[in-house]
Scaffold this motif. Sequence first.
Motif, PDB file in Angstrom:
ATOM      1  N   ASP A   8      -5.635 -12.772   0.436  1.00 23.73           N
ATOM      2  CA  ASP A   8      -4.536 -11.993  -0.123  1.00 23.73           C
ATOM      3  C   ASP A   8      -3.313 -12.129   0.780  1.00 23.73           C
ATOM      4  N   TYR A  61     -12.823 -10.048  -6.527  1.00 18.34           N
ATOM      5  CA  TYR A  61     -12.202  -8.816  -7.012  1.00 18.34           C
ATOM      6  C   TYR A  61     -13.018  -8.166  -8.123  1.00 18.34           C
ATOM      7  N   THR A 102      -6.335 -12.509  -9.044  1.00 20.43           N
ATOM      8  CA  THR A 102      -6.342 -11.183  -9.679  1.00 20.43           C
ATOM      9  C   THR A 102      -6.273 -11.261 -11.197  1.00 20.43           C
ATOM     10  N   ASN A 146      -1.727  -8.486   1.799  1.00 22.70           N
ATOM     11  CA  ASN A 146      -2.813  -7.518   1.972  1.00 22.70           C
ATOM     12  C   ASN A 146      -2.360  -6.170   2.529  1.00 22.70           C
ATOM     13  N   ILE A 165      -5.497  -3.245  -5.644  1.00 25.99           N
ATOM     14  CA  ILE A 165      -5.729  -4.697  -5.585  1.00 25.99           C
ATOM     15  C   ILE A 165      -4.501  -5.461  -6.058  1.00 25.99           C
ATOM     16  N   THR A 166      -3.869  -4.995  -7.127  1.00 29.90           N
ATOM     17  CA  THR A 166      -2.763  -5.725  -7.746  1.00 29.90           C
ATOM     18  C   THR A 166      -1.384  -5.264  -7.279  1.00 29.90           C
ATOM     19  N   LEU A 186      -0.448 -12.949  -7.166  1.00 27.37           N
ATOM     20  CA  LEU A 186      -1.653 -12.618  -6.410  1.00 27.37           C
ATOM     21  C   LEU A 186      -2.803 -13.480  -6.928  1.00 27.37           C
ATOM     22  N   LEU A 207      -9.960  -4.894   1.461  1.00 30.53           N
ATOM     23  CA  LEU A 207      -8.722  -5.477   0.944  1.00 30.53           C
ATOM     24  C   LEU A 207      -7.723  -5.753   2.062  1.00 30.53           C
ATOM     25  N   ASN A 255      -8.781  -8.944   3.811  1.00 27.88           N
ATOM     26  CA  ASN A 255      -9.010 -10.087   2.922  1.00 27.88           C
ATOM     27  C   ASN A 255      -8.046 -11.223   3.250  1.00 27.88           C
TER      28      ASN A 255
END
Length: 360
Positions: free
Chosen positions: A154, A97, A236, A157, A283-284, A233, A148, A151
Amino acid sequence: MLYSLLYGLHEWLSPFNVFRYITFRTAVAVITAMVITFLIGPGIIKRLRGLSVTQQIRDDGPKTHAGKSGTPTMGGILIIISIVITVLLWGDLNNIYIWVMLFSLIGFGAIGLADDYLKTVRKNHKGLKACYKFGAQLLIALLIGIFLYSNPKDPYNDILSVPFFKKWLFELGWFYIPFSILVIVGSSNAVNLTDGIDGLAIGLIGIAVLANSVLVYISGHKGLAQYLQVLYLPGTGELTVFCGAMFGAALGFLWYNSYPAEVFMGDVGSLSLGGTLGTLAVITKHEIVLFVVGGIFVIETLSVMLQVASYKLTGKRIFRMAPIHHHFELKGWPEPKVIVRFWIVGIMLALLSLTTLKVR
């Protein structure tokens, strides 16, 4: 780099064990980014002035802005350098990340750099053609979205998390990719529109990043995430260090960009910081929270959209000038008053975003 080196020494000297803590490295990242900005800032500003990389002021802008003509721009280069060096020093470079964030920062920065170069050095007031500029933004956001979405590490995702409600999770499927593009590109351009008066945008970026760093740290901490009932997550949490670098660079740049500004960040700064803030939210899984914490950016963007729509449909303008910060200037508010009051609203929105941690 320094993180790996210094933490590796903990087997022989126990005090070096402190470098494994994200909170400690985040604090060090803030200080490092600020120091780098202070050290190289004067040289970069002097170089930009020597190359005549200066801001061109709009003829139809507020009269009070006439004195800003000739102020160096493209100061966003300073911000990017500070963030990149700091993250490389104190971030865990094995964390994927971190590299996604760096890709976003440098990618959007490159677009802004090309636009600023054409406007200042080549004296092309229109800068990069809209189709190229917007197309490049879409491409970078598309690559991030695809990565993402695909991924495997995750577990969420393709999930959209709605704040204030612990079980409101919506599976977007492949639509997650265009949604992430909308968030990243929208954030990039919203910050760009807000960057119109001294210190306004960079101050709001600092406020937004500070609030996001709290959210990011909690999302990446299994115990805190479970206690506060937010999405956990894995991996992250390391982005808290990146947030620290952004916050430190923002504070350092504000030293030179505060009223009256010695340098402007230009598109190279606003596009890169906005795009990176949007990437962080994607991402978060804090996309909707970004809408709250970045509420001023949203209002600035909406003011431009409403102004254009109103003028085309009715021939009348809603505001004296858009973005809305110019409207208040033309109403007679001194520039510092506009800046500080917008910061105050930004702080209130940041605090509101943090309440999403408990109101679930």
